[in-house]
Write a protein that holds these residues in place. Structure first.
Motif, PDB file in Angstrom:
ATOM      1  N   LEU A  51      -5.856  47.745 -14.194  1.00  0.00           N
ATOM      2  CA  LEU A  51      -6.362  46.739 -15.113  1.00  0.00           C
ATOM      3  C   LEU A  51      -6.849  47.479 -16.576  1.00  0.00           C
ATOM      4  CD1 LEU A  51      -7.292  43.826 -15.534  1.00  0.00           C
ATOM      5  CD2 LEU A  51      -9.502  44.452 -14.406  1.00  0.00           C
ATOM      6  N   GLY A  52      -6.223  46.683 -17.698  1.00  0.00           N
ATOM      7  CA  GLY A  52      -6.752  47.469 -18.776  1.00  0.00           C
ATOM      8  C   GLY A  52      -8.095  46.787 -19.366  1.00  0.00           C
ATOM      9  N   PRO A  57      -3.955  45.061 -19.981  1.00  0.00           N
ATOM     10  CA  PRO A  57      -2.949  44.443 -19.297  1.00  0.00           C
ATOM     11  C   PRO A  57      -3.472  44.727 -17.602  1.00  0.00           C
ATOM     12  CG  PRO A  57      -2.373  46.409 -20.163  1.00  0.00           C
ATOM     13  CD  PRO A  57      -3.562  46.039 -20.630  1.00  0.00           C
ATOM     14  N   ILE A  58      -2.531  44.082 -16.823  1.00  0.00           N
ATOM     15  CA  ILE A  58      -2.556  44.408 -15.198  1.00  0.00           C
ATOM     16  C   ILE A  58      -1.379  44.825 -14.807  1.00  0.00           C
ATOM     17  CG2 ILE A  58      -2.982  43.207 -13.340  1.00  0.00           C
ATOM     18  CD1 ILE A  58      -4.564  41.185 -14.575  1.00  0.00           C
ATOM     19  N   ILE A  59      -1.211  45.810 -14.193  1.00  0.00           N
ATOM     20  CA  ILE A  59       0.020  46.136 -13.618  1.00  0.00           C
ATOM     21  C   ILE A  59      -0.113  46.549 -11.965  1.00  0.00           C
ATOM     22  CG2 ILE A  59       1.086  47.261 -15.617  1.00  0.00           C
ATOM     23  CD1 ILE A  59       0.118  49.962 -14.722  1.00  0.00           C
ATOM     24  N   ASP A 103      -6.104  51.395 -20.668  1.00  0.00           N
ATOM     25  CA  ASP A 103      -4.801  51.022 -20.330  1.00  0.00           C
ATOM     26  C   ASP A 103      -4.393  50.565 -19.069  1.00  0.00           C
ATOM     27  OD1 ASP A 103      -3.170  53.620 -22.371  1.00  0.00           O
ATOM     28  OD2 ASP A 103      -3.836  51.518 -23.125  1.00  0.00           O
ATOM     29  N   GLY A 104      -5.440  51.186 -18.261  1.00  0.00           N
ATOM     30  CA  GLY A 104      -5.206  50.633 -16.891  1.00  0.00           C
ATOM     31  C   GLY A 104      -3.582  51.553 -16.209  1.00  0.00           C
ATOM     32  N   THR A 105      -3.367  52.502 -16.708  1.00  0.00           N
ATOM     33  CA  THR A 105      -2.168  53.102 -16.330  1.00  0.00           C
ATOM     34  C   THR A 105      -2.043  53.415 -14.963  1.00  0.00           C
ATOM     35  OG1 THR A 105      -0.879  55.047 -17.060  1.00  0.00           O
ATOM     36  CG2 THR A 105      -3.200  55.214 -17.112  1.00  0.00           C
ATOM     37  N   ALA A 106      -0.743  53.653 -14.729  1.00  0.00           N
ATOM     38  CA  ALA A 106      -0.588  54.161 -13.434  1.00  0.00           C
ATOM     39  C   ALA A 106      -0.241  55.691 -13.060  1.00  0.00           C
ATOM     40  CB  ALA A 106       1.036  53.710 -12.871  1.00  0.00           C
ATOM     41  N   HIS A 107      -0.857  56.295 -14.365  1.00  0.00           N
ATOM     42  CA  HIS A 107      -0.510  57.789 -14.198  1.00  0.00           C
ATOM     43  C   HIS A 107      -1.955  58.306 -13.760  1.00  0.00           C
ATOM     44  CE1 HIS A 107       3.289  57.940 -16.234  1.00  0.00           C
ATOM     45  NE2 HIS A 107       2.885  57.273 -17.078  1.00  0.00           N
TER      46      HIS A 107
END
Length: 124
Positions: A51-52, A57-59, A103-107
């Motif tokens: 979650l950013g 954003p949400i991924i 960013d709520g990144t996946a990394h």
């Protein structure tokens, strides 16, 4: 000092629901990205949801899309992971994390603060 304190988790039957919480101190969640990761026995830690800052954003990982929901309560400085329609393959230790880029990144490498982890076990 930054601390992410997790709660929730436990044992549930397949098809059931659980909610994980991640209460932050020393960092303002609304200004950071928040992520949930998990590590199943014998596997690497993997991204679940992110979650950013502010409202998104949400991924989601494909494996949990439509079943899990990530959210944040800014007034409580707490993030949540609502898990529905749980499957045995969701069994893992779940971790929340915070990253400064928003960013709520996946990394995984982007995250600099981590919760202590909480066990989720789904029985068939």
């Amino acid at each position: 000092q930054v601390q992410l304190l997790q709660s929730g988790g436990g044992l549930v039957q397949a098809g059931g629901s659980l909610r994980l919480s991640c209460a932050a101190s020393g960092v303002t969640f609304s200004r950071h990205g928040v992520g949930w990761f998990r590590r199943a026995p014998g596997k690497e830690r993997e991204f679940v949801a992110g979650l950013g800052w502010n409202t998104g954003p949400i991924i989601y990982a494909e494996s949990v899309k439509g079943r899990f929901t990530i959210s944040r309560d800014n007034s409580k400085n707490t993030a949540y992971l609502q898990m529905n329609s749980l499957k045995p393959e969701d069994t893992a230790v779940y971790y929340c994390a915070s990253e400064p880029w928003g960013d709520g990144t996946a990394h995984l490498e982007a995250y600099n603060y981590w919760g202590q982890g909480t066990q989720v076990t789904v029985s068939s």
